[in-house]
Design a protein around this motif. Sequence first.
Motif, PDB file in Angstrom:
ATOM      1  N   MET A 170     106.226  74.835 -33.377  1.00  0.00           N
ATOM      2  CA  MET A 170     105.573  74.519 -34.633  1.00  0.00           C
ATOM      3  C   MET A 170     105.215  73.029 -34.659  1.00  0.00           C
ATOM      4  O   MET A 170     106.029  72.194 -34.285  1.00  0.00           O
ATOM      5  CB  MET A 170     106.509  74.855 -35.797  1.00  0.00           C
ATOM      6  N   ALA A 171     104.021  72.743 -35.074  1.00  0.00           N
ATOM      7  CA  ALA A 171     103.544  71.364 -35.099  1.00  0.00           C
ATOM      8  C   ALA A 171     104.217  70.582 -36.223  1.00  0.00           C
ATOM      9  O   ALA A 171     104.483  71.107 -37.295  1.00  0.00           O
ATOM     10  CB  ALA A 171     102.033  71.344 -35.283  1.00  0.00           C
ATOM     11  N   THR A 172     104.513  69.335 -35.940  1.00  0.00           N
ATOM     12  CA  THR A 172     105.098  68.449 -36.941  1.00  0.00           C
ATOM     13  C   THR A 172     103.984  67.747 -37.705  1.00  0.00           C
ATOM     14  O   THR A 172     102.815  67.839 -37.343  1.00  0.00           O
ATOM     15  CB  THR A 172     105.970  67.386 -36.257  1.00  0.00           C
ATOM     16  N   GLN A 173     104.369  67.012 -38.739  1.00  0.00           N
ATOM     17  CA  GLN A 173     103.361  66.229 -39.461  1.00  0.00           C
ATOM     18  C   GLN A 173     102.710  65.244 -38.513  1.00  0.00           C
ATOM     19  O   GLN A 173     101.497  65.066 -38.547  1.00  0.00           O
ATOM     20  CB  GLN A 173     104.010  65.487 -40.635  1.00  0.00           C
ATOM     21  N   PHE A 174     103.504  64.594 -37.653  1.00  0.00           N
ATOM     22  CA  PHE A 174     102.955  63.618 -36.705  1.00  0.00           C
ATOM     23  C   PHE A 174     101.878  64.254 -35.835  1.00  0.00           C
ATOM     24  O   PHE A 174     100.799  63.699 -35.668  1.00  0.00           O
ATOM     25  CB  PHE A 174     104.079  63.035 -35.834  1.00  0.00           C
ATOM     26  N   SER A 175     102.172  65.424 -35.308  1.00  0.00           N
ATOM     27  CA  SER A 175     101.204  66.072 -34.413  1.00  0.00           C
ATOM     28  C   SER A 175      99.914  66.431 -35.149  1.00  0.00           C
ATOM     29  O   SER A 175      98.820  66.237 -34.616  1.00  0.00           O
ATOM     30  CB  SER A 175     101.818  67.308 -33.742  1.00  0.00           C
ATOM     31  N   ARG A 176     100.039  66.919 -36.379  1.00  0.00           N
ATOM     32  CA  ARG A 176      98.838  67.236 -37.161  1.00  0.00           C
ATOM     33  C   ARG A 176      98.037  65.976 -37.482  1.00  0.00           C
ATOM     34  O   ARG A 176      96.812  65.972 -37.406  1.00  0.00           O
ATOM     35  CB  ARG A 176      99.219  67.950 -38.462  1.00  0.00           C
ATOM     36  N   ILE A 177      98.733  64.915 -37.844  1.00  0.00           N
ATOM     37  CA  ILE A 177      98.060  63.671 -38.233  1.00  0.00           C
ATOM     38  C   ILE A 177      97.332  63.041 -37.053  1.00  0.00           C
ATOM     39  O   ILE A 177      96.179  62.617 -37.191  1.00  0.00           O
ATOM     40  CB  ILE A 177      99.067  62.689 -38.873  1.00  0.00           C
ATOM     41  N   ILE A 178      97.967  62.974 -35.878  1.00  0.00           N
ATOM     42  CA  ILE A 178      97.278  62.331 -34.749  1.00  0.00           C
ATOM     43  C   ILE A 178      96.088  63.159 -34.279  1.00  0.00           C
ATOM     44  O   ILE A 178      95.082  62.602 -33.848  1.00  0.00           O
ATOM     45  CB  ILE A 178      98.222  61.972 -33.571  1.00  0.00           C
ATOM     46  N   TYR A 231     101.930  66.239 -27.422  1.00  0.00           N
ATOM     47  CA  TYR A 231     102.229  65.542 -28.677  1.00  0.00           C
ATOM     48  C   TYR A 231     101.445  66.162 -29.827  1.00  0.00           C
ATOM     49  O   TYR A 231     101.970  66.374 -30.910  1.00  0.00           O
ATOM     50  CB  TYR A 231     101.881  64.055 -28.581  1.00  0.00           C
ATOM     51  N   GLU A 232     100.162  66.447 -29.589  1.00  0.00           N
ATOM     52  CA  GLU A 232      99.311  66.998 -30.648  1.00  0.00           C
ATOM     53  C   GLU A 232      99.708  68.421 -31.024  1.00  0.00           C
ATOM     54  O   GLU A 232      99.502  68.842 -32.157  1.00  0.00           O
ATOM     55  CB  GLU A 232      97.839  66.954 -30.231  1.00  0.00           C
ATOM     56  N   LYS A 233     100.269  69.158 -30.091  1.00  0.00           N
ATOM     57  CA  LYS A 233     100.700  70.532 -30.376  1.00  0.00           C
ATOM     58  C   LYS A 233     102.140  70.588 -30.887  1.00  0.00           C
ATOM     59  O   LYS A 233     102.627  71.651 -31.253  1.00  0.00           O
ATOM     60  CB  LYS A 233     100.585  71.396 -29.118  1.00  0.00           C
ATOM     61  N   GLY A 234     102.825  69.444 -30.875  1.00  0.00           N
ATOM     62  CA  GLY A 234     104.210  69.416 -31.327  1.00  0.00           C
ATOM     63  C   GLY A 234     105.191  69.963 -30.312  1.00  0.00           C
ATOM     64  O   GLY A 234     106.340  70.257 -30.644  1.00  0.00           O
TER      65      GLY A 234
END
Length: 66
Positions: A1-9, A37-40
């Motif tokens: 599951m993607a994190t906020q960081f991954s969604r934001i970047i 990183y982008e996929k979490g």
Amino acid sequence: MATQFSRIITLLRKERGVTQKQAAEELGVSQALLSHYEKGIRECGLDFLVRVANYYDVSCDYLLGR
């Protein structure tokens, strides 16, 4: 599951019209690692977090969803 960081970047990169390959080169990581990183799939270290903040001209807090 993607994190906020991954969604934001991912969103920042797409908003700025930068390919994953371009962003990875400019951030000093492989495209595969940036994709993770982008996929979490993987979490980045503090050094990379600061590089991304500088690259997109945003705060680390913003990248972390604070």
